[in-house]
Each structure stands twice: as structure tokens, then as C-alpha cells.
Design a protein around this motif. Structure first.
Motif, PDB file in Angstrom:
ATOM      1  N   LYS A 183      87.252  21.546  49.867  1.00 23.82           N
ATOM      2  CA  LYS A 183      86.880  21.194  48.482  1.00 23.82           C
ATOM      3  C   LYS A 183      87.944  21.578  47.462  1.00 23.82           C
ATOM      4  N   GLY A 195      88.392  16.164  49.813  1.00 29.88           N
ATOM      5  CA  GLY A 195      87.357  15.229  49.376  1.00 29.88           C
ATOM      6  C   GLY A 195      86.361  14.980  50.489  1.00 29.88           C
ATOM      7  N   GLN A 196      85.401  14.084  50.215  1.00 27.75           N
ATOM      8  CA  GLN A 196      84.313  13.854  51.167  1.00 27.75           C
ATOM      9  C   GLN A 196      84.627  12.784  52.216  1.00 27.75           C
ATOM     10  N   ARG A 215      68.751  22.915  61.927  1.00 29.30           N
ATOM     11  CA  ARG A 215      68.224  21.771  61.194  1.00 29.30           C
ATOM     12  C   ARG A 215      68.442  20.514  62.028  1.00 29.30           C
ATOM     13  N   GLY A 240      77.080  25.097  53.877  1.00 25.56           N
ATOM     14  CA  GLY A 240      77.471  24.036  52.940  1.00 25.56           C
ATOM     15  C   GLY A 240      78.931  23.965  52.531  1.00 25.56           C
ATOM     16  N   VAL A 241      79.800  24.698  53.209  1.00 24.87           N
ATOM     17  CA  VAL A 241      81.200  24.696  52.782  1.00 24.87           C
ATOM     18  C   VAL A 241      81.961  23.449  53.278  1.00 24.87           C
ATOM     19  N   GLY A 242      81.371  22.742  54.243  1.00 29.59           N
ATOM     20  CA  GLY A 242      82.025  21.531  54.741  1.00 29.59           C
ATOM     21  C   GLY A 242      82.475  21.625  56.191  1.00 29.59           C
ATOM     22  N   LYS A 243      81.828  22.482  56.972  1.00 26.94           N
ATOM     23  CA  LYS A 243      82.237  22.658  58.379  1.00 26.94           C
ATOM     24  C   LYS A 243      82.054  21.360  59.178  1.00 26.94           C
ATOM     25  N   THR A 244      80.848  20.777  59.093  1.00 25.02           N
ATOM     26  CA  THR A 244      80.563  19.590  59.905  1.00 25.02           C
ATOM     27  C   THR A 244      81.456  18.414  59.479  1.00 25.02           C
ATOM     28  N   THR A 245      81.598  18.225  58.180  1.00 24.54           N
ATOM     29  CA  THR A 245      82.458  17.141  57.681  1.00 24.54           C
ATOM     30  C   THR A 245      83.895  17.342  58.160  1.00 24.54           C
ATOM     31  N   ASP A 264      89.641  19.637  45.986  1.00 17.43           N
ATOM     32  CA  ASP A 264      89.504  18.622  44.926  1.00 17.43           C
ATOM     33  C   ASP A 264      88.520  19.059  43.848  1.00 17.43           C
ATOM     34  N   GLU A 265      87.606  19.949  44.175  1.00 16.78           N
ATOM     35  CA  GLU A 265      86.575  20.351  43.209  1.00 16.78           C
ATOM     36  C   GLU A 265      86.945  21.617  42.450  1.00 16.78           C
ATOM     37  N   THR A 324      90.958  20.655  52.851  1.00 16.19           N
ATOM     38  CA  THR A 324      90.307  19.354  52.710  1.00 16.19           C
ATOM     39  C   THR A 324      90.199  19.011  51.233  1.00 16.19           C
TER      40      THR A 324
HETATM   41  N1  GTP Z   1      84.366  17.378  47.225  1.00 16.48           N
HETATM   42  C1  GTP Z   1      84.380  17.701  48.513  1.00 16.48           C
HETATM   43  N2  GTP Z   1      83.220  17.744  49.197  1.00 16.48           N
HETATM   44  C2  GTP Z   1      83.265  18.076  50.500  1.00 16.48           C
HETATM   45  C3  GTP Z   1      84.478  18.399  51.148  1.00 16.48           C
HETATM   46  N3  GTP Z   1      84.185  18.722  52.420  1.00 16.48           N
HETATM   47  C4  GTP Z   1      82.838  18.586  52.547  1.00 16.48           C
HETATM   48  N4  GTP Z   1      82.281  18.187  51.400  1.00 16.48           N
HETATM   49  C5  GTP Z   1      80.875  17.959  51.098  1.00 16.48           C
HETATM   50  O1  GTP Z   1      80.167  19.168  51.170  1.00 16.48           O
HETATM   51  C6  GTP Z   1      78.814  18.914  51.576  1.00 16.48           C
HETATM   52  C7  GTP Z   1      78.457  19.827  52.731  1.00 16.48           C
HETATM   53  O2  GTP Z   1      79.243  19.446  53.848  1.00 16.48           O
HETATM   54  P1  GTP Z   1      78.876  19.828  55.342  1.00 16.48           P
HETATM   55  O3  GTP Z   1      79.991  19.364  56.188  1.00 16.48           O
HETATM   56  O4  GTP Z   1      77.504  19.365  55.697  1.00 16.48           O
HETATM   57  O5  GTP Z   1      78.887  21.411  55.206  1.00 16.48           O
HETATM   58  P2  GTP Z   1      78.520  22.475  56.339  1.00 16.48           P
HETATM   59  O6  GTP Z   1      79.423  23.629  56.146  1.00 16.48           O
HETATM   60  O7  GTP Z   1      78.528  21.830  57.675  1.00 16.48           O
HETATM   61  O8  GTP Z   1      77.040  22.848  55.914  1.00 16.48           O
HETATM   62  P3  GTP Z   1      75.954  23.638  56.812  1.00 16.48           P
HETATM   63  O9  GTP Z   1      76.002  23.041  58.177  1.00 16.48           O
HETATM   64  O10 GTP Z   1      74.660  23.395  56.110  1.00 16.48           O
HETATM   65  O11 GTP Z   1      76.334  25.075  56.790  1.00 16.48           O
HETATM   66  C8  GTP Z   1      78.743  17.438  51.912  1.00 16.48           C
HETATM   67  O12 GTP Z   1      78.214  16.758  50.816  1.00 16.48           O
HETATM   68  C9  GTP Z   1      80.207  17.058  52.117  1.00 16.48           C
HETATM   69  O13 GTP Z   1      80.452  15.693  51.856  1.00 16.48           O
HETATM   70  C10 GTP Z   1      85.701  18.354  50.381  1.00 16.48           C
HETATM   71  O14 GTP Z   1      86.805  18.632  50.844  1.00 16.48           O
HETATM   72  N5  GTP Z   1      85.575  18.013  49.071  1.00 16.48           N
END
Ligand code: GTP
Ligand code: MG
Length: 353
Positions: free
Chosen positions: A303, A330-331, A201, A170-175, A305-306, A328
Motif C-alpha cells: 500500500k 495498488g490493488q 474465514r 488486512g495488510v494485503g498478504k493474500t493479494t 500508493d496509499e 506493492t
Molecule cells: N491501495 C492498495 N490496496 C491494497 C494493496 N495490497 C492489497 N490491497 C488491498 O487491501 C485489502 C486487503 O487485502 P488482502 O490481500 O485481503 O489482505 P490480507 O493481509 O490477506 O488480509 P487478511 O487475510 O484478512 O489478514 C484488499 O482490498 C486489497 O485489494 C496495495 O498495494 N495498495
């Protein structure tokens, strides 16, 4: 004569205690401010003490006193009154701004690192806190020196660069993969492919496929190291191949070992460890330690921004002088990503609280 020492947070309070206990006629023999407690001189609390005395002789014996003693007492009483008047006009210490160390700690900079940053600074700067421009400039320079190693993803039209993002869930890897893919494919016109090894998943695969479709680039799904090797071979013609991985718990050694064996199929994979800025320093330390068998070359912070404070970046880079890649903010895909900027980050780390 009854002599007593009164200690309180301020001189006013100590005077008041003396007055309440010994009465208005008590004589102030001595006053002193001092610092109490603390650690290496830091965190100590300013205290004040008043040494006061009162004549304990009965009234009839007072009357028999030598005239010069009575006049001396009168003079002392008048001095006491003047002192009380001066003290009540003095600013109250508690309302002052925090010291330099408190300021750094409020920004989540580790105590030991904060003390090192302040080492050698003159005493007046240590108590001045964030009010002092001089202190701010010195600290910015020192913090900046720990953030200097920055290197994003270097893509060339003639080569094939492979980058994997790893990190906790959930740290934002995919985004971030989507942001990078869009930046390099759409903004810079490179040939880009995505590979996802996150097959835990269904939603994870779909998430990346959706981004790939929007950007107009191929997305491959791999289930094991052999499939990754084959997919990398197929996309040798691309300028950039981005590998998304499943979020791993730093506490699950098997997951880390599995990730390590996946990435070991190609020694040229450039691995970025993704950390969220909302992670506490102690947790971030554990993540960096536990992911170290995967040999990440760069740190990528999401994140920002958070995050209420950014001290964790400094704490980590102080402990592990690694290269920073992107941050990064934001979303929004693809806009909320930028190359780490040491000056900007140093300012954010010291932004106050
Ligand atoms: N505020 C904020 N949210 C972010 C940022 N990058 C990602 N997110 C949010 O974080 C959440 C998780 O993002 P993912 O990209 O799915 O994270 P992940 O690391 O791929 O998660 P897993 O695959 O489950 O391990 C999503 O709601 C994104 O929109 C950022 O820089 N700022
Ligand atoms: Mg993901």
C-alpha cells in the motif's frame, strides 16, 4: 529615564510594542535577534528584543535641558525613524520554508533518526530545508545507505523454493501472494503452487482459490502443521510454493505462537513479514517485535500508493537492518508489485510534503 525590554517574534512587533507603550519619542538603545527554547538547538523559535527608553522628566524640565542633550535626542529620534523604515522592509521570518529537521519530521522520520541524519551538516544547510539541492543529495545518500539490503524471491528451474507471507490482518498478504504467483507462473513460466493456512474465514480460502483458478495453479488448504508438512511434500516438484497465512494481531501471543509452530515444520520456509505503509511507526515497531518469534527474513511493504509519507520504512530499517523484498503499489493483480528499489524509496521518503 524609563528603560524597558520588549520581546516578540519579530523586530517589527517588538518595535511596535515599544512604540505603543513608551510613545513615539522612545529611544531604541539596542536590538537583538536570538533563538529561544527547542531541543538540542532544534525547534527553537527565532525571537527579537528591543531595549527602548523614554525620558521621564516633566516638560518644563525638558525645556531646561542642555542644548547638546536636545540635539542628541533629535539625532537618536531620526536614527530610530531610519531603523523603523529598514525593519518594515525586512522579509517576515514566519513565511520562510521549514528547516531541514522540520522537513524530515514532516516525512514521519523519527526525531532521533532525523537528528542523526543531520549530524555534521553545516548550519546554513540545517536552516535551508528542502530548498537546498546539496542537503537533498546528502540526505538521499544517507537514507539510501539504510535501504541497501534488497532481495526478492529467487526461484530456479531445478529447485523448490517455499515462501510464507505473515503479518497483521488486512495488510494485503493474500493479494500479494496472488501478484507473486501470477508473476512467477505466468510471466516467468515457473511451476507454482499455493497453500493457504488461513482457514478462519471461508472468504479467505475462496479468495485464494479464485486467484489460483485464474492463474491456473493448484491451491491447497491446510488446517494444521502436519497438513502443511504433507502439502509441502506433495509439491516438491514445484519451483515455488507460496504459503498464505491468516492475519494475526501482534497483541495476541497465542496467535503468534500458533503461527510460529506452523512455520517450524520446515526450516527452509523463507518468511516475509508484510507491513502496510499506512501503519504508524510505533505500531509497525510493535508488529516487527511481536512477529519476531516467527523469524521473518525479509520485510515486504504494501500500500505504498496509499501512504502520505514513507518515513516508517527508514525508521524500521534503521532499527532493524533487515532485507527488503517487494513493495506493492495498488490493488491490481498482478501488476502492482515491484522489487524494492532503494534509490526510488529514498526519493519517496524525501518527497516533501
Ligand atoms: N491501495 C492498495 N490496496 C491494497 C494493496 N495490497 C492489497 N490491497 C488491498 O487491501 C485489502 C486487503 O487485502 P488482502 O490481500 O485481503 O489482505 P490480507 O493481509 O490477506 O488480509 P487478511 O487475510 O484478512 O489478514 C484488499 O482490498 C486489497 O485489494 C496495495 O498495494 N495498495
Ligand atoms: Mg488474506
Amino acid at each position: 529615564m524609563n528603560v524597558k525590554l520588549f520581546t516578540a517574534a519579530t523586530l517589527q512587533e517588538a518595535m511596535l510594542q515599544a512604540k505603543n507603550e513608551l510613545g513615539r519619542d522612545a529611544v531604541i538603545l539596542h536590538t537583538r535577534r536570538f533563538r529561544k527554547g527547542g531541543f538540542l538547538g532544534f525547534f527553537s523559535k527565532e525571537m527579537a528584543e528591543v531595549l527602548a527608553a523614554i525620558e521621564t522628566v516633566r516638560p518644563q524640565s525638558v525645556e531646561k535641558q542642555h542644548p547638546s542633550i536636545t540635539s542628541l535626542q533629535l539625532e537618536m529620534a531620526s536614527m530610530r525613524k531610519t531603523l523603523e523604515q529598514v525593519l518594515t522592509k525586512m522579509p517576515v521570518k514566519e513565511n520562510q520554508t521549514s528547516t531541514a529537521l522540520e522537513f524530515l519530521l514532516q516525512n514521519d522520520i523519527d526525531l532521533q533518526i532525523a537528528e542523526n541524519l543531520l549530524q555534521g551538516l553545516p548550519e546554513d544547510q540545517l536552516t535551508a530545508g528542502q530548498e537546498s539541492d546539496f542537503l537533498r543529495r546528502v540526505l538521499l545518500k544517507k537514507i539510501h545507505s539504510y535501504l541497501q539490503k534488497v532481495d526478492g524471491i529467487t526461484v530456479s528451474k531445478s529447485g523448490c523454493k517455499t515462501v510464507a507471507l505473515i503479518g497483521p490482518t488486512g495488510v494485503g498478504k493474500t493479494t500479494t501472494i496472488a501478484k507473486l504467483a501470477a508473476t512467477f507462473a505466468i510471466k516467468e513460466g515457473h511451476k507454482v503452487a499455493l497453500i493457504t493456512a488461513d482457514t478462519y474465514r471461508i472468504a479467505a480460502v475462496e479468495q485464494l482459490k479464485t486467484y489460483g483458478d485464474i492463474i491456473g495453479i493448484p491451491v491447497e488448504i491446510v488446517y494444521d502443521p502436519d497438513e502443511l508438512k504433507a502439502a509441502l511434500f506433495r509439491h516438491q516438484d514445484k519451483n515455488l510454493v507460496l504459503i498464505d497465512t491468516a492475519g494475526r494481531s501482534p497483541r495476541n501471543q497465542n496467535q503468534i505462537t500458533e503461527l510460529q509452530s506452523l512455520l517450524s515444520v520446515d526450516p527452509y520456509i523463507e518468511t516475509h513479514l508484510v507491513l502496510s505503509m499506512t501503519t504508524k511507526y510505533r505500531d509497525a515497531l510493535e508488529i516487527v517485535n511481536k512477529f519476531s518469534p516467527c523469524s521473518p527474513q525479509k520485510l515486504l511493504f504494501t500500500k505504498i500508493d496509499e501512504a502520505a509519507s514513507m518515513g516508517t520504512i527508514l525508521n524500521l530499517l534503521y532499527q532493524f537492518p533487515t532485507t527488503l523484498s517487494y513493495v506493492t503499489t495498488g490493488q491490481n493483480v498482478p501488476d502492482d508489485i515491484e522489487l524494492a528499489n532503494p534509490q526510488k524509496l529514498a526519493n519517496l521518503i524525501l518527497r516533501g510534503s
